[in-house]
Design a protein around this motif. Structure first.
Motif, PDB file in Angstrom:
ATOM      1  N   UNK A   1       1.053  -1.364   0.087  1.00  0.00           N
ATOM      2  CA  UNK A   1      -0.428   0.077   0.311  1.00  0.00           C
ATOM      3  C   UNK A   1       1.073   0.695   0.316  1.00  0.00           C
ATOM      4  N   UNK A   2       2.193   1.253   0.325  1.00  0.00           N
ATOM      5  CA  UNK A   2       3.169   2.653   1.592  1.00  0.00           C
ATOM      6  C   UNK A   2       3.455   2.940  -0.291  1.00  0.00           C
ATOM      7  N   UNK A   3       3.969   2.132  -1.121  1.00  0.00           N
ATOM      8  CA  UNK A   3       5.621   1.508  -1.487  1.00  0.00           C
ATOM      9  C   UNK A   3       4.368   2.355  -2.924  1.00  0.00           C
ATOM     10  N   UNK A   4       3.399   2.623  -3.492  1.00  0.00           N
ATOM     11  CA  UNK A   4       2.531   2.618  -4.490  1.00  0.00           C
ATOM     12  C   UNK A   4       1.790   4.338  -4.208  1.00  0.00           C
ATOM     13  N   UNK A   5       2.065   4.397  -2.630  1.00  0.00           N
ATOM     14  CA  UNK A   5       1.421   5.836  -2.421  1.00  0.00           C
ATOM     15  C   UNK A   5       3.023   7.145  -2.770  1.00  0.00           C
ATOM     16  N   UNK A   6       3.529   6.598  -2.147  1.00  0.00           N
ATOM     17  CA  UNK A   6       5.098   7.481  -2.732  1.00  0.00           C
ATOM     18  C   UNK A   6       6.141   7.213  -4.000  1.00  0.00           C
ATOM     19  N   UNK A   7       5.954   6.104  -4.818  1.00  0.00           N
ATOM     20  CA  UNK A   7       6.782   6.592  -5.929  1.00  0.00           C
ATOM     21  C   UNK A   7       5.337   6.976  -6.531  1.00  0.00           C
ATOM     22  N   UNK A   8       4.111   7.052  -6.898  1.00  0.00           N
ATOM     23  CA  UNK A   8       3.054   7.925  -7.729  1.00  0.00           C
ATOM     24  C   UNK A   8       3.234   9.458  -7.062  1.00  0.00           C
ATOM     25  N   UNK A   9       3.589   9.752  -5.582  1.00  0.00           N
ATOM     26  CA  UNK A   9       3.943  10.802  -5.259  1.00  0.00           C
ATOM     27  C   UNK A   9       5.208  11.615  -5.764  1.00  0.00           C
TER      28      UNK A   9
ATOM     29  N   UNK B   1      -3.627   6.902   7.552  1.00  0.00           N
ATOM     30  CA  UNK B   1      -3.302   5.789   7.542  1.00  0.00           C
ATOM     31  C   UNK B   1      -2.555   5.376   8.714  1.00  0.00           C
ATOM     32  N   UNK B   2      -1.924   6.590   9.413  1.00  0.00           N
ATOM     33  CA  UNK B   2      -1.409   6.513  10.159  1.00  0.00           C
ATOM     34  C   UNK B   2      -2.222   7.177  12.027  1.00  0.00           C
ATOM     35  N   UNK B   3      -3.265   7.811  11.689  1.00  0.00           N
ATOM     36  CA  UNK B   3      -4.099   8.143  13.186  1.00  0.00           C
ATOM     37  C   UNK B   3      -4.393   7.126  14.275  1.00  0.00           C
ATOM     38  N   UNK B   4      -4.881   5.891  13.232  1.00  0.00           N
ATOM     39  CA  UNK B   4      -4.948   5.325  14.733  1.00  0.00           C
ATOM     40  C   UNK B   4      -4.100   5.480  16.170  1.00  0.00           C
ATOM     41  N   UNK B   5      -2.982   5.451  15.594  1.00  0.00           N
ATOM     42  CA  UNK B   5      -1.507   5.654  16.323  1.00  0.00           C
ATOM     43  C   UNK B   5      -1.792   6.834  17.485  1.00  0.00           C
ATOM     44  N   UNK B   6      -2.767   7.734  17.408  1.00  0.00           N
ATOM     45  CA  UNK B   6      -2.778   9.118  18.365  1.00  0.00           C
ATOM     46  C   UNK B   6      -3.737   8.859  18.574  1.00  0.00           C
TER      47      UNK B   6
ATOM     48  N   UNK C   1     -11.887   8.794  15.254  1.00  0.00           N
ATOM     49  CA  UNK C   1     -11.632   8.924  14.361  1.00  0.00           C
ATOM     50  C   UNK C   1     -10.352   7.982  14.543  1.00  0.00           C
ATOM     51  N   UNK C   2     -10.154   7.303  15.595  1.00  0.00           N
ATOM     52  CA  UNK C   2      -8.978   6.868  15.744  1.00  0.00           C
ATOM     53  C   UNK C   2      -8.992   6.036  15.364  1.00  0.00           C
ATOM     54  N   UNK C   3     -10.703   5.297  15.591  1.00  0.00           N
ATOM     55  CA  UNK C   3     -10.879   3.852  15.790  1.00  0.00           C
ATOM     56  C   UNK C   3     -10.812   3.613  14.061  1.00  0.00           C
ATOM     57  N   UNK C   4     -11.588   4.734  13.714  1.00  0.00           N
ATOM     58  CA  UNK C   4     -12.175   4.902  12.323  1.00  0.00           C
ATOM     59  C   UNK C   4     -10.383   4.330  11.554  1.00  0.00           C
ATOM     60  N   UNK C   5     -10.544   4.936  11.288  1.00  0.00           N
ATOM     61  CA  UNK C   5      -8.343   5.178  10.479  1.00  0.00           C
ATOM     62  C   UNK C   5      -8.645   3.576  10.779  1.00  0.00           C
ATOM     63  N   UNK C   6      -8.360   3.513  12.112  1.00  0.00           N
ATOM     64  CA  UNK C   6      -8.104   1.761  12.509  1.00  0.00           C
ATOM     65  C   UNK C   6      -8.379   0.645  11.787  1.00  0.00           C
ATOM     66  N   UNK C   7      -9.562   0.367  11.541  1.00  0.00           N
ATOM     67  CA  UNK C   7     -10.801  -0.633  11.320  1.00  0.00           C
ATOM     68  C   UNK C   7     -10.704  -0.343   9.807  1.00  0.00           C
ATOM     69  N   UNK C   8     -10.777   1.034   8.771  1.00  0.00           N
ATOM     70  CA  UNK C   8     -11.397   0.572   7.508  1.00  0.00           C
ATOM     71  C   UNK C   8      -9.346   1.670   7.110  1.00  0.00           C
ATOM     72  N   UNK C   9      -8.623   0.691   7.395  1.00  0.00           N
ATOM     73  CA  UNK C   9      -7.004   1.802   6.858  1.00  0.00           C
ATOM     74  C   UNK C   9      -7.083   1.081   5.515  1.00  0.00           C
TER      75      UNK C   9
END
Length: 147
Positions: free
Chosen positions: A44-52, A87-92, A104-112
């Motif tokens: 998931x992360x690599x395509x985002x970095x490459x696209x950016x 994608x990192x919000x569940x860590x907060x 919001x943290x629960x939402x981001x964690x469940x639907x990451x």
């Protein structure tokens, strides 16, 4: 490909990776956990970095073409950056609960994973849009030079 464009693309990739790492490190309160998170979710992360990175390189190329014809352009990598942060919000959870938005943290964690997929889709669409704009700008500049 122009060397400057490549340098800007690589810088964009490094910048996006650093943003991802530091947001993860702050949220997880660990310097090693972001590595394991990336290892688990690299697809998931690599395509985002490459696209950016490609968007940044294309943006730089567009600026060079526009400078020749004395025009202006703008572009944004906000979708990619926003996706990484979302994608990192569940860590907060601790911080979010203090300000009253722990849901919001629960939402981001469940639907990451869905957030990742939607972010990749939006980044891809943004890239297609930038390519379309680049072609129009280049065509316009060629027409100006013919005058």
């Amino acid at each position: 490909m122009n060397g400057k464009v490549l340098v800007w693309g690589v810088a964009g990739a490094i910048g996006m990776a650093l943003i991802f790492y530091f947001v993860q490190a702050i949220g997880m309160q660990s310097l090693s956990c972001p590595y394991y998170f990336f290892k688990k979710n690299w697809y998931f992360i690599s395509p985002l970095i490459i696209l950016f990175a490609v968007q940044v390189g294309l943006w730089k190329k567009m600026r060079e073409v526009v400078k020749i014809s004395s025009g202006h352009i703008t572009a944004s990598g906000g979708v990619s950056t926003g996706a990484m942060i979302a994608c990192c919000m569940h860590n907060f959870v601790g911080i979010l609960s203090i300000i009253g938005v722990s849901g919001l943290a629960v939402f981001f964690s469940v639907y990451q994973n869905y957030i990742f997929l939607i972010s990749i889709l939006f980044s891809g669409v943004s890239l297609i849009y930038l390519i379309h704009k680049y072609k129009k700008i280049k065509e316009h500049c060629v027409n100006l030079l013919k005058l």
